[in-house]
Design a protein around this motif. Structure first.
Motif, PDB file in Angstrom:
ATOM      1  N   PRO A  66      -7.462 114.629  91.890  1.00  0.00           N
ATOM      2  CA  PRO A  66      -7.521 113.958  93.116  1.00  0.00           C
ATOM      3  C   PRO A  66      -6.602 114.018  94.303  1.00  0.00           C
ATOM      4  O   PRO A  66      -5.408 114.713  93.929  1.00  0.00           O
ATOM      5  CB  PRO A  66      -7.696 112.517  92.923  1.00  0.00           C
ATOM      6  CG  PRO A  66      -6.700 112.337  91.520  1.00  0.00           C
ATOM      7  CD  PRO A  66      -6.949 113.933  90.705  1.00  0.00           C
ATOM      8  N   PRO A  67      -6.466 113.795  95.376  1.00  0.00           N
ATOM      9  CA  PRO A  67      -5.680 113.812  96.368  1.00  0.00           C
ATOM     10  C   PRO A  67      -4.453 113.177  95.871  1.00  0.00           C
ATOM     11  O   PRO A  67      -4.523 112.116  95.158  1.00  0.00           O
ATOM     12  CB  PRO A  67      -6.373 112.963  97.562  1.00  0.00           C
ATOM     13  CG  PRO A  67      -7.585 113.396  97.603  1.00  0.00           C
ATOM     14  CD  PRO A  67      -7.831 113.015  95.999  1.00  0.00           C
ATOM     15  N   GLY A  68      -3.136 113.809  96.220  1.00  0.00           N
ATOM     16  CA  GLY A  68      -2.095 113.423  95.720  1.00  0.00           C
ATOM     17  C   GLY A  68      -1.614 113.756  94.601  1.00  0.00           C
ATOM     18  O   GLY A  68      -0.285 113.693  94.208  1.00  0.00           O
ATOM     19  N   GLY A  69      -2.365 114.259  93.567  1.00  0.00           N
ATOM     20  CA  GLY A  69      -2.081 114.966  92.474  1.00  0.00           C
ATOM     21  C   GLY A  69      -1.460 114.221  91.546  1.00  0.00           C
ATOM     22  O   GLY A  69      -1.845 112.978  91.455  1.00  0.00           O
ATOM     23  N   GLU A  70      -0.985 114.604  90.436  1.00  0.00           N
ATOM     24  CA  GLU A  70      -0.320 113.915  89.336  1.00  0.00           C
ATOM     25  C   GLU A  70       0.868 114.612  88.622  1.00  0.00           C
ATOM     26  O   GLU A  70       1.041 115.650  88.724  1.00  0.00           O
ATOM     27  CB  GLU A  70      -1.710 114.028  87.942  1.00  0.00           C
ATOM     28  CG  GLU A  70      -1.211 113.223  86.756  1.00  0.00           C
ATOM     29  CD  GLU A  70      -2.313 113.475  85.645  1.00  0.00           C
ATOM     30  OE1 GLU A  70      -2.234 112.829  84.858  1.00  0.00           O
ATOM     31  OE2 GLU A  70      -3.301 114.113  85.963  1.00  0.00           O
ATOM     32  N   ASP A  71       1.621 113.386  88.245  1.00  0.00           N
ATOM     33  CA  ASP A  71       3.120 114.031  87.681  1.00  0.00           C
ATOM     34  C   ASP A  71       2.868 115.209  86.698  1.00  0.00           C
ATOM     35  O   ASP A  71       1.931 115.004  85.714  1.00  0.00           O
ATOM     36  CB  ASP A  71       3.531 112.737  87.160  1.00  0.00           C
ATOM     37  CG  ASP A  71       5.092 113.430  86.342  1.00  0.00           C
ATOM     38  OD1 ASP A  71       6.031 113.269  87.072  1.00  0.00           O
ATOM     39  OD2 ASP A  71       4.934 113.420  85.098  1.00  0.00           O
ATOM     40  N   VAL A  72       3.524 116.264  86.709  1.00  0.00           N
ATOM     41  CA  VAL A  72       3.182 117.371  85.679  1.00  0.00           C
ATOM     42  C   VAL A  72       3.452 116.855  84.272  1.00  0.00           C
ATOM     43  O   VAL A  72       2.559 117.394  83.465  1.00  0.00           O
ATOM     44  CB  VAL A  72       3.962 118.450  86.002  1.00  0.00           C
ATOM     45  CG1 VAL A  72       5.719 118.417  85.967  1.00  0.00           C
ATOM     46  CG2 VAL A  72       3.706 119.827  85.419  1.00  0.00           C
TER      47      VAL A  72
END
Length: 217
Positions: free
Chosen positions: A52-58
């Motif tokens: 999703p928009p904003g992504g995710e902590d790797v």
């Protein structure tokens, strides 16, 4: 006389091994220029199409997807940093930070490919350097347009592409084509539509394969 060779580099901006693999392949092509005259085409593959928009902590993303510990991920990052340094690609010491959706990057790469192979290569490198070298958010229009400008492409045209859905269908068709051909991990290097080399191999592995295929042709 160097043998003409078509190379499809199936990859994702989100993949650090793709940055290593591309730099390694370019070294191999330089070393084998006496035997190989290659044209590179970059083909789309999304590791995280539903991001999703904003992504995710790797670290959270990798833990959820693969399991493992932060210490293991850091060791893996160090291996990748070392492999990158060996072929001239500098990773951000702090890592990527977040995982982002890369679909718009692939749309721009498709357009760049229509402009020409050199333009597509320049944009691919600019995007990889933005994400893996500087930890920039490659879902953001400003980052994408900066990469377009760094590649010497028309930023106004790119902005118009991002404002609509141009090349979305073409990217999805290409992704399905390679998935149906059995590509499930990247980078995947396909030579003359027949020979597959998987993974971010060292330059000498790519060079041996290129010379062998050139000799057979």
């Amino acid at each position: 006389m160097p043998a003409p060779m078509k190379i499809d580099f199936v990859s994702d901006i989100a993949c650090p091994w793709c940055a290593v693999g591309l730099a390694s392949l370019q070294q191999a092509l330089s070393r084998s220029a006496d035997a190989v005259q290659a044209t590179l085409h970059f083909q789309p593959f999304e590791l995280n199409p539903d991001m999703p928009p904003g992504g995710e902590d790797v670290t959270e993303h990798l833990t959820r997807k693969y399991g493992g510990t932060p210490e293991q991920f850091e060791r893996n990052r160090e291996v990748i940093r070392e492999r990158g340094a060996a072929v001239g690609f500098t990773f951000n010491p702090a890592g990527r930070g977040r995982i982002y959706n890369t679909f718009n990057a692939h749309r721009l790469l498709h357009w760049a490919g229509l402009e020409g192979p050199d333009q597509q290569l320049a944009l691919k490198r600019a995007l990889l350097e933005a994400y893996h070298g500087r930890s920039e958010a490659v879902e953001q229009e400003s980052v994408l347009l900066a990469a377009v400008q760094a590649a010497g492409l028309d930023a106004a045209r790119a902005e118009a592409i991002l404002a609509g859905d141009e090349y979305a269908a073409e990217v999805r068709v290409a992704e399905r084509t390679y998935q149906q051909a059995g590509i499930s991990s990247v980078p995947a290097v396909i030579i003359n539509d027949r020979h597959l080399i998987s993974g971010g191999q060292p330059p000498e592995v790519f060079e041996r394969a290129l010379r062998q295929i050139a000799s057979e042709s």
